[in-house]
Design an enzyme around this catalytic site. Structure first.
Site, mmCIF file in Angstrom:
data_model
loop_
_atom_site.group_PDB
_atom_site.id
_atom_site.type_symbol
_atom_site.label_atom_id
_atom_site.label_comp_id
_atom_site.label_asym_id
_atom_site.label_seq_id
_atom_site.Cartn_x
_atom_site.Cartn_y
_atom_site.Cartn_z
ATOM 1 N N GLY A 1 0.816 -1.221 0.000
ATOM 2 C CA GLY A 1 0.000 0.000 0.000
ATOM 3 C C GLY A 1 0.842 1.260 0.000
ATOM 4 N N HIS B 1 4.566 1.594 -7.920
ATOM 5 C CA HIS B 1 3.597 0.502 -7.832
ATOM 6 C C HIS B 1 2.684 0.495 -9.067
ATOM 7 C CE1 HIS B 1 4.166 1.452 -3.385
ATOM 8 N NE2 HIS B 1 4.455 0.172 -3.413
ATOM 9 N N GLY C 1 9.117 -5.159 -8.558
ATOM 10 C CA GLY C 1 9.960 -4.044 -8.965
ATOM 11 C C GLY C 1 11.436 -4.353 -8.782
ATOM 12 N N LYS D 1 13.420 -2.200 -8.050
ATOM 13 C CA LYS D 1 13.808 -1.347 -6.915
ATOM 14 C C LYS D 1 14.249 -2.189 -5.717
ATOM 15 C CE LYS D 1 13.060 1.978 -3.628
ATOM 16 N NZ LYS D 1 12.703 1.203 -2.488
ATOM 17 N N ARG E 1 8.299 5.137 1.706
ATOM 18 C CA ARG E 1 8.945 5.772 2.866
ATOM 19 C C ARG E 1 9.411 7.200 2.579
ATOM 20 N NH1 ARG E 1 10.625 0.348 3.235
ATOM 21 N NH2 ARG E 1 10.070 -0.659 5.197
HETATM 22 P P1 AMP Z 1 6.114 -2.469 -1.515
HETATM 23 O O1 AMP Z 1 4.743 -1.893 -1.395
HETATM 24 O O2 AMP Z 1 7.207 -1.552 -1.098
HETATM 25 O O3 AMP Z 1 6.223 -3.849 -0.899
HETATM 26 O O4 AMP Z 1 6.346 -2.682 -3.078
HETATM 27 C C1 AMP Z 1 5.470 -3.478 -3.842
HETATM 28 C C2 AMP Z 1 6.105 -3.723 -5.193
HETATM 29 O O5 AMP Z 1 6.336 -2.469 -5.850
HETATM 30 C C3 AMP Z 1 7.474 -4.410 -5.074
HETATM 31 O O6 AMP Z 1 7.592 -5.378 -6.109
HETATM 32 C C4 AMP Z 1 8.435 -3.269 -5.259
HETATM 33 O O7 AMP Z 1 9.695 -3.669 -5.775
HETATM 34 C C5 AMP Z 1 7.674 -2.405 -6.264
HETATM 35 N N1 AMP Z 1 8.176 -1.030 -6.229
HETATM 36 C C6 AMP Z 1 8.309 -0.224 -5.142
HETATM 37 N N2 AMP Z 1 8.858 0.955 -5.489
HETATM 38 C C7 AMP Z 1 9.089 0.902 -6.826
HETATM 39 C C8 AMP Z 1 9.652 1.806 -7.778
HETATM 40 N N3 AMP Z 1 10.098 3.007 -7.434
HETATM 41 N N4 AMP Z 1 9.727 1.406 -9.067
HETATM 42 C C9 AMP Z 1 9.278 0.178 -9.446
HETATM 43 N N5 AMP Z 1 8.750 -0.725 -8.591
HETATM 44 C C10 AMP Z 1 8.647 -0.370 -7.299
#
Ligand code: AMP
Length: 279
Positions: free
Chosen positions: A31, A37, A147, A149, A187
């Site tokens: 989220g 995302h 991602g 990332k 974050r």
């Molecule tokens: P998170 O909500 O941080 O667990 O991220 C969910 C998904 O979004 C994960 O596969 C992350 O690697 C991807 N993600 C987060 N930030 C980015 C970004 N800046 N660019 C591409 N994918 C991202």
């Protein structure tokens, strides 16, 4: 867009789509959604017949309770963004729904989970593997989007899928960045204006590294990148490593073609990660 909170409902809805022959694309998230995302959701929309997104802040992947408590939550904005970008089903379970009992699964990724993020955040990748496996079992996706990332997470998920022989194609999506190069992250909203400005230095250092500006050997590149970032009083490098893109083993020689440079940097108490490929 259908909003689902129960595992049983999700399983049933997805099973009906699968029976009808639709390809299921799945994007797991925690989220506080941003354009990073959303790029995954759009990619899923382009490649799959049905797009499922999960929004679940997974407590067992946080080694720092403060980080968990302060993790941003923007669920109504998230729902709007998902609807606007082609999500068909959003799964928003409670902690009790995902973990009716204390989870006890243990995964073994060898040294892949003991370096970098694994070294700094003990238990993190086991927590990630537990939730991703449970979500995969529920959604049974044909394609799952992650991602770049979170490079180490992506490599570990690929390993999980091959260890378990799951019939899921893992699609890696490029990192989406702010205009000054900072990798988008949920974050980032916790950064002060000054920390936010300083944080652009992280991606500049990584870009300099992959362009060869910091030397040819991993040790020289890492030392120069650390120096450049730490010159800013708002930033404090936790680690920078150059590793193989698949095994995550440290690159020893100066052939960097299959390597990636990964960094974790504190801006105050906000921990930021980023990486770039040497290609
Ligand atoms: P998170 O909500 O941080 O667990 O991220 C969910 C998904 O979004 C994960 O596969 C992350 O690697 C991807 N993600 C987060 N930030 C980015 C970004 N800046 N660019 C591409 N994918 C991202």
């Amino acid at each position: 867009m259908i909003v689902v909170e129960r595992k049983s409902d999700l399983h049933q809805i997805v099973a009906e789509h699968k029976k009808g022959g639709s390809k299921i694309g799945f994007v797991p998230t925690m989220g506080a959604l941003h354009q990073g995302h959303i790029s995954l959701v759009r990619e899923a929309r382009a490649k799959a017949g049905v797009v499922v997104v999960s929004v679940f802040v997974n407590p067992i992947q946080f080694n720092d309770p403060k980080d968990f408590e302060t993790y941003p939550a923007t669920i109504s904005e998230d729902k709007k963004l998902l609807e606007q970008n082609g999500c068909d089903i959003v799964f928003i379970p409670s902690v009790a729904e995902m973990y009716p009992e204390v989870p006890s699964e243990q995964y073994d990724f060898g040294t892949m989970e003991t370096v970098m993020e694994g070294a700094c955040r003990p238990g993190h990748f086991n927590g990630v593997a537990v939730v991703v496996r449970r979500l995969f079992d529920l959604v049974q996706p044909d394609l799952a989007f992650f991602g770049q990332k979170d490079f180490q997470q992506l490599a570990i998920i690929k390993r999980l899928v091959s260890q378990l022989g799951l019939p899921i194609e893992i699609i890696s999506c490029p990192t989406v960045r702010e205009q000054d190069g900072l990798a988008m992250s949920s974050r980032n909203v916790r950064l002060s204006a000054e920390q936010r400005e300083s944080s652009a230095r992280i991606s500049s250092a990584l870009r300099n590294a992959v362009r060869g500006a910091y030397g040819a050997t991993p040790d020289a590149i890492v030392a120069n990148a650390v120096k450049y970032i730490n010159q800013d009083k708002n930033l404090d490098v936790e680690y920078i490593d150059i590793v193989d893109q698949e095994s995550l083993e440290k690159t020893a020689g100066s052939d960097l073609r299959n390597s990636v440079i990964c960094a974790a940097v504190f801006a105050g108490n906000v921990r930021l990660i980023d990486n770039m490929l040497f290609t």
